[in-house]
Motif scaffolding. Structure first.
Motif: not given
Length: 343
Positions: A173-188
């Motif tokens: 499972x490879x879900x983005x964290x709800x506290x992830x940054x926008x830049x890291x979310x874009x990468x995910x």
């Protein structure tokens, strides 16, 4: 050349081929609109699934949020396997539906996923009329589309032809964290072939979602270990959430992610209007409206009139992430278990 060097070369080649495979949705046969026409000549598969979803929606109007989350969680999986020097990535393959002591269902982010009974009911209905033809992966995508439409979102035409995966492991499972940054979310999201605009629209699924106080206590009381609340949160929202989410509460209460009480169960752009007013609940929700990488998109959606259309387009793109098609995977008899090998 040493064995370790050979292994590195093989891995590098595999990454190249995997990238090509990833761009082709992971299979040799593309998804298509109306895939089941002719395969189920006496049945309209999408209408059957839609009828099941409509019946469930009448009893439980929260199912759009449930199924949106299920589809998202099913697609965000990292699974790597070598097949003749190909590194294969698998995504939207209904692996989240499989039961098992270490299946994706057992991972912490998936413990609160619900709606499995809806997929079971739809699968049972189509199997009665069209046995062995309709994948559980396609049913997830069709059922989610139907739930979105019933919840006030736009109707979008789904592509079908997916096959079901045979592996489901919690560790993948490879879900983005709800506290992830926008830049890291874009990468995910980029790892799944989805761009920054897709990300902003897909997080719009929060327009009908909820979270629990335990996920936002830090924003209310001790943001980034400052001993103070998140300074970006609207003061009136902060006061209301502190009442609902006391620091030492014995009950983990739920909170609507769309803070407009008139549309918290409607698939619309209200979520974006609220986060633009600093009324985002999760850290990533609020960051979307503040970060230069995403704030212009949030503003355009909040003030626009085409959310339903573009949200549907993003959902179609999500549904094409690393799917199995052609001779890959299988068509499960039960969505909760892989088929038993024939003797």
């Amino acid at each position: 050349m040493s064995s370790s060097s050979v292994a590195l070369v093989v891995f590098a080649l595999a990454l190249v081929f995997a990238t090509l495979s990833h761009q082709c949705h992971g299979g040799e046969v593309p998804l298509q609109v109306g895939y089941y026409r002719g395969k189920c000549p006496l049945a309209d598969v999408e209408a059957i699934v839609g009828g099941v979803v409509k019946a469930w929606y009448k009893r439980d109007p929260t199912i759009p949020a449930a199924l949106l989350r299920m589809q998202f969680h099913d697609c965000f999986v990292n699974l790597f396997s070598f097949n003749f020097f190909f590194l294969v990535f698998k995504g939207c393959d209904a692996s989240i539906l499989l039961d098992g002591s270490s299946s994706e269902k057992t991972s912490v982010p998936n413990l609160s996923v619900r709606g499995y009974e809806i997929i079971d009911a739809a699968k049972s209905a189509v199997e009665t009329i069209c046995p062995g033809e309709v994948s559980c992966a396609d049913i997830i995508v069709m059922a989610t589309r139907d739930a979105v439409a019933l919840g006030g979102g736009g109707w979008y035409i789904v592509q079908t032809g997916r096959r079901d995966g045979t592996v489901s492991l919690a560790k993948n499972v490879d879900l983005p964290s709800p506290s992830i940054s926008v830049s890291d979310s874009i990468k995910a999201f980029a790892k799944k072939g989805l761009d920054a605009t897709d990300m902003v629209y897909l997080l719009g699924g929060h327009t009908v979602g909820i979270t629990h106080c335990s996920f936002i206590l830090d924003r209310l009381y001790n943001f980034q270990n400052t001993g103070k609340p998140d300074p970006t949160m609207d003061s009136s929202l902060l006061a209301a959430l502190r009442q609902r989410c006391p620091q030492n509460a014995s009950v983990d209460s739920s909170v609507n992610l769309d803070q407009n009480p008139l549309s918290s169960m409607t698939v619309d752009n209200s979520y974006y209007r609220k986060i633009a007013m600093n009324k985002g609940i999760l850290k990533i929700d609020q960051e979307l409206a503040l970060d230069p990488l995403s704030n212009s998109t949030v503003s355009a959606i909040a003030n626009g009139f085409d959310f339903s259309t573009k949200f549907g387009q993003a959902m179609i793109k999500l549904g094409g992430v690393d799917v199995l098609t052609g001779k890959q995977g299988e068509i499960r008899s039960s969505c909760r278990a892989i088929n038993k090998p024939s003797k």
